[in-house]
Design a protein around this motif. Structure first.
Motif, short mmCIF file in Angstrom:
data_model
loop_
_atom_site.label_atom_id
_atom_site.label_comp_id
_atom_site.label_asym_id
_atom_site.label_seq_id
_atom_site.Cartn_x
_atom_site.Cartn_y
_atom_site.Cartn_z
N ALA A 1 47.84 23.91 30.78
CA ALA A 1 48.54 25.15 31.44
C ALA A 1 48.00 26.32 31.03
N ALA A 2 47.89 26.28 29.43
CA ALA A 2 47.63 27.41 28.73
C ALA A 2 46.09 27.61 29.26
N VAL A 3 45.09 26.70 29.08
CA VAL A 3 43.77 26.80 29.46
C VAL A 3 43.50 27.08 31.02
N ALA A 4 44.45 26.82 31.91
CA ALA A 4 44.27 27.45 33.15
C ALA A 4 44.65 28.84 33.57
N SER A 5 45.85 29.14 32.61
CA SER A 5 46.38 30.57 32.94
C SER A 5 45.35 31.53 32.21
N LEU A 6 44.87 31.13 30.89
CA LEU A 6 44.14 32.09 30.16
C LEU A 6 42.65 32.21 30.78
N ALA A 7 41.90 31.00 31.26
CA ALA A 7 41.01 31.32 32.23
C ALA A 7 40.82 32.10 33.58
N ALA A 8 42.02 31.90 34.21
CA ALA A 8 42.27 32.66 35.66
C ALA A 8 42.55 34.10 35.14
N LEU A 9 42.88 34.59 34.07
CA LEU A 9 43.23 35.90 33.97
C LEU A 9 42.00 36.51 33.04
N GLY A 10 41.52 35.58 32.18
CA GLY A 10 40.53 36.30 31.22
C GLY A 10 39.11 36.06 31.39
N LEU A 11 38.90 35.02 31.94
CA LEU A 11 37.38 34.85 32.19
C LEU A 11 37.02 35.12 33.60
N LEU A 12 37.95 35.21 34.74
CA LEU A 12 37.72 35.67 36.18
C LEU A 12 38.42 37.05 36.08
N PRO A 13 37.49 38.12 36.60
CA PRO A 13 37.88 39.63 36.23
C PRO A 13 38.83 40.00 37.45
N VAL A 14 39.89 39.12 37.11
CA VAL A 14 41.16 39.73 37.96
C VAL A 14 41.42 41.20 38.04
N ALA A 15 41.39 41.85 36.84
CA ALA A 15 41.67 43.23 36.86
C ALA A 15 40.86 44.09 37.67
N ASN A 16 39.47 43.58 37.71
CA ASN A 16 38.52 44.42 38.43
C ASN A 16 38.77 44.05 39.94
N LEU A 17 39.18 43.06 40.38
CA LEU A 17 39.23 42.81 41.82
C LEU A 17 40.75 43.52 42.37
N LEU A 18 41.70 43.34 41.42
CA LEU A 18 43.06 44.03 41.95
C LEU A 18 42.78 45.69 41.85
N GLY A 19 42.01 46.08 41.08
CA GLY A 19 41.68 47.47 40.72
C GLY A 19 42.83 48.20 40.30
N GLY A 20 43.20 49.31 40.61
CA GLY A 20 44.54 50.12 40.25
C GLY A 20 44.50 50.70 39.08
N GLY A 21 43.36 51.09 38.52
CA GLY A 21 43.33 51.83 37.38
C GLY A 21 43.21 50.81 36.12
N ALA A 22 43.42 49.40 36.31
CA ALA A 22 42.89 48.58 35.26
C ALA A 22 41.49 47.78 35.03
N SER A 23 40.62 48.24 35.89
CA SER A 23 39.46 47.90 36.02
C SER A 23 38.75 47.84 34.59
#
Length: 683
Positions: free
Chosen positions: A22-44
């Motif tokens: 579960a930790a692998v899935a969470s860390l990979a989803a948020l850390g290896l995928l650019p979620v911050a860039n996809l959501l934008g809002g100043g976090a890119s």
């Protein structure tokens, strides 16, 4: 026979593989995928694409090189690896700790000189240096100034005659120890070296001598650890106390109930309680993780319960000190200074932040992703994402031990705690909000080669698994330029924030000043912000006004308020907001530097006074906070010392004549000669 670095965890297994996966899935989803860039809002993360290209090209080359060496060298490589392991394991535990501590101290101290010129380069550091000087005067707060706009920065409160920083007292107290020896810059390098020793004392009994030494060496070669340790940020002291608590935990869990367990419990209490005086949120996260671990042990061994009483008593001592200081400064034990400064928007959870921006679960997801994406790069500066070996280790775990679950809990608790915090992590050397969890990340990364080698068939693949991290380390530390280069990153830090690296103390000494008042010209925006905060607007309100309203109208409104005889705080706030409320859009004033931005309304009137402010800024500015960090205080808490620095407000400076009647006035000239001899000139 020495235990190899790839030895299995000597502790009994506990639990299944669900949590690691579960930790692998969470860390990979948020850390290896650019979620911050996809959501934008100043976090890119703007550098993400360049980093991904480097990881794909250079990282692939490193992996292929490791496989090729494993295939070509064969048994010769096996012998070389065995010899290297023997060298690492040869020193006794005490000698190994001493060697690692000296390495960390030397490299971190070097970075402190090379990257930061032994000076604070961030507002947090300057505010805590300021508070450290108050502590050296024997007080927890200084006497407030009658005109606080001359002596302020956003992270400092001057209210009700009490003047202090917004940070919990533990951070300034640590810096005060260094300031007493005129070596403030050495405090964090020493604490980082102690953290390395604490990490070893935890990991050796938890995972075995070999994995522990590998983890500590990786910790000692982490650029994020070392460069953060070269700063004066309070995260470093919090981490040192966290590793103190972790170091005592194996003894508490394994020693027979009695004196050893009691002593370990006392150290755990001291570590967590001490953390609370520096970074309460980090302390809460660590306390929850350690508490859950201890309760799981007590289910099997209830005889250890009395030691928890000792732990709570010892831990309550620093917490009581923190609450006492809160009561003396903010007026209430449970009111922290940053809450008093920023207001209700400072608290954890989902609500409008102090700047009026809604903090939502979606923004929390974006900021958490941004922190993990930055960890990918800054943790190791490798040609591979930093999370890759960590995820590999978690996937390769056959059955997690209780120590594995403890480290996973630490990662989850720290990451989750800061997901509830509204502020984006803008620190330029890495994701500081994850710094307390770095030991967990590093230990998993260090164990990855051995865990993978156990799973892979003997031969080139197994050898490659053992080679990838050493090759990445060599590339990161030896390559002079590029995305994955320690040298390049250190050079960038050296060139950044150059205004803050001027040796002001040397310039003062060269000017031979005595009983002097030196005025420092700060940018117009910063001076307006200081005046707004002096009129009891919060930093969020002041910043919001300066980013949405006409700067000239703000100055005119402030000048009008200065002429009023009566003090009407509530009415003043309403009047200022009404006078600066615009229907027209605002535009950026040209010719000023990016960090000194001000806005004017389209079609607005620019008075002669405002024109003079703009011209003055183009001649050069200096951040006043760097000077306030050098403040000295008399035993009665009043601002004193041989030289007092004040923010330059032009004709308004005459307000200080009565406050400093016996001092000679000077001005600080930002564009002084390189040796600083002419930086301070007569007023």
């Amino acid at each position: 026979m020495a235990e190899p670095l790839t030895a299995r965890d000597p502790r009994p297994p506990s639990g299944g593989r669900l949590l690691p996966l579960a930790a692998v899935a969470s860390l990979a989803a948020l850390g290896l995928l650019p979620v911050a860039n996809l959501l934008g809002g100043g976090a890119s993360i703007l550098w993400w694409s360049a980093a991904v290209r480097d990881w794909l090209v250079t990282g692939t080359a490193v992996i292929l090189a490791a496989f090729g060496l494993g295939r070509v060298l064969g048994e010769r490589l096996d012998h070389a690896i065995a010899a290297s392991i023997a060298i690492v394991l040869r020193p006794s535990p005490r000698v190994f700790q001493a060697l690692v501590a000296m390495l960390v101290l030397a490299v971190t101290g070097t970075f402190a000189v090379y990257c930061f010129a032994r000076a604070p380069s961030y507002g947090d550091e300057m505010a805590q240096r300021f508070h450290a000087q108050i502590l050296l005067a024997g007080r927890v707060f200084a006497a407030g100034e009658p005109h606080p706009e001359f002596f302020s920065m956003p992270a400092i409160l001057d209210r009700g005659g009490r003047w202090y920083s917004m940070y919990p007292i533990g951070g300034p107290a640590l810096l005060a120890m260094g300031a007493a020896l005129d070596a403030t810059w050495l405090v964090n390098p020493v604490l980082t070296a102690l953290s390395a020793c604490g990490l070893y004392r935890f990991a050796a009994p938890a995972f075995g001598e070999g994995p522990a030494r590998a983890g500590v060496l990786l910790f000692a070669l982490s650029p994020f650890v070392l460069i953060m340790g070269a700063s004066e940020m309070n995260h470093v002291g919090a981490l040192a106390l966290a590793t103190l608590a972790l170091a005592a935990l194996p003894t508490w869990a394994t020693a027979p109930p009695g004196r050893a367990a009691m002593g370990a419990a006392a150290l755990i209490g001291l570590g967590v309680g001490g953390m609370a005086t520096i970074r309460p949120l980090d302390a809460a996260a660590v306390a929850v993780v350690i508490g859950v671990f201890q309760l799981s042990v007590l289910r099997r061994e209830p005889g250890r319960a009395p030691s928890l009483v000792v732990q709570l008593v010892v831990g309550s001592v620093p917490v009581a000190w923190l609450l006492y200081v809160n009561a003396r400064t903010t007026g209430h034990p449970l009111l922290f200074a940053y809450d008093a400064l920023y207001g209700p928007g400072q608290r954890l959870g989902f609500h409008p932040d102090p700047f009026g921006v809604p903090y939502t679960p979606l923004r929390a997801l974006a900021l958490t992703s941004a922190n993990l994406m930055r960890l990918d790069r800054y943790l190791f500066l490798w040609p591979l994402p930093g999370l890759v070996p960590i995820l590999a280790a978690l996937v390769a775990l056959r059955r997690p031990t209780r120590w594995d679950l403890l480290l996973l809990g630490l990662i989850a608790a720290v990451t989750g705690a800061y997901a509830l915090y509204w502020s984006s992590d803008s620190f330029f050397v890495g994701p500081r909000f994850l710094y307390t969890a770095v030991p967990a990340f590093v230990i998993f990364a260090a164990r990855a080669p051995g865990l993978l080698a156990e799973r892979l068939p003997p031969g080139p693949l197994g050898r490659a698994a053992l080679l990838v991290i050493p090759l990445c380390l060599c590339y990161a530390w030896l390559t002079p330029t590029g995305v994955s280069s320690v040298q390049q990153q250190a050079s960038l830090y050296r060139g950044a924030r150059s205004k803050l690296k001027v040796d002001i103390a040397a310039q003062v000494q060269a000017a031979h000043l005595g009983r002097a008042l030196v005025f420092v010209h700060e940018a117009w925006r910063a001076r307006l912000e200081a005046r707004l905060i002096a009129y009891e607007l919060t930093p969020g309100e002041a910043s919001g006004m300066l980013s949405t309203a006409d700067a000239c109208q703000i100055q005119t409104a402030l000048d009008t308020e200065d002429t009023r005889v009566s003090v009407d705080t509530a009415g003043r706030r309403v009047r200022l907001q009404a006078a600066t409320r615009l229907g027209a859009s605002v535009r950026l004033v040209p010719r000023l530097q990016v960090d000194e931005t001000i806005f004017l309304a389209d079609g607005g009137v620019l008075t002669d006074s405002c024109r003079r402010e703009i011209v003055a800024d183009t001649a050069g500015t200096m951040p006043y906070a760097a000077f306030l960090a050098l403040a000295r205080f008399d035993p009665d808490g009043s601002l004193g010392g041989a030289v007092v620095f004040a923010r330059d407000f032009g004709s308004r400076n005459e307000l200080l004549r009565a406050r400093f009647p016996d001092r000679t006035w000077f001005r600080y000239r930002p564009r002084g000669s390189p040796d600083g001899a002419t930086a301070i000139v007569p007023y």
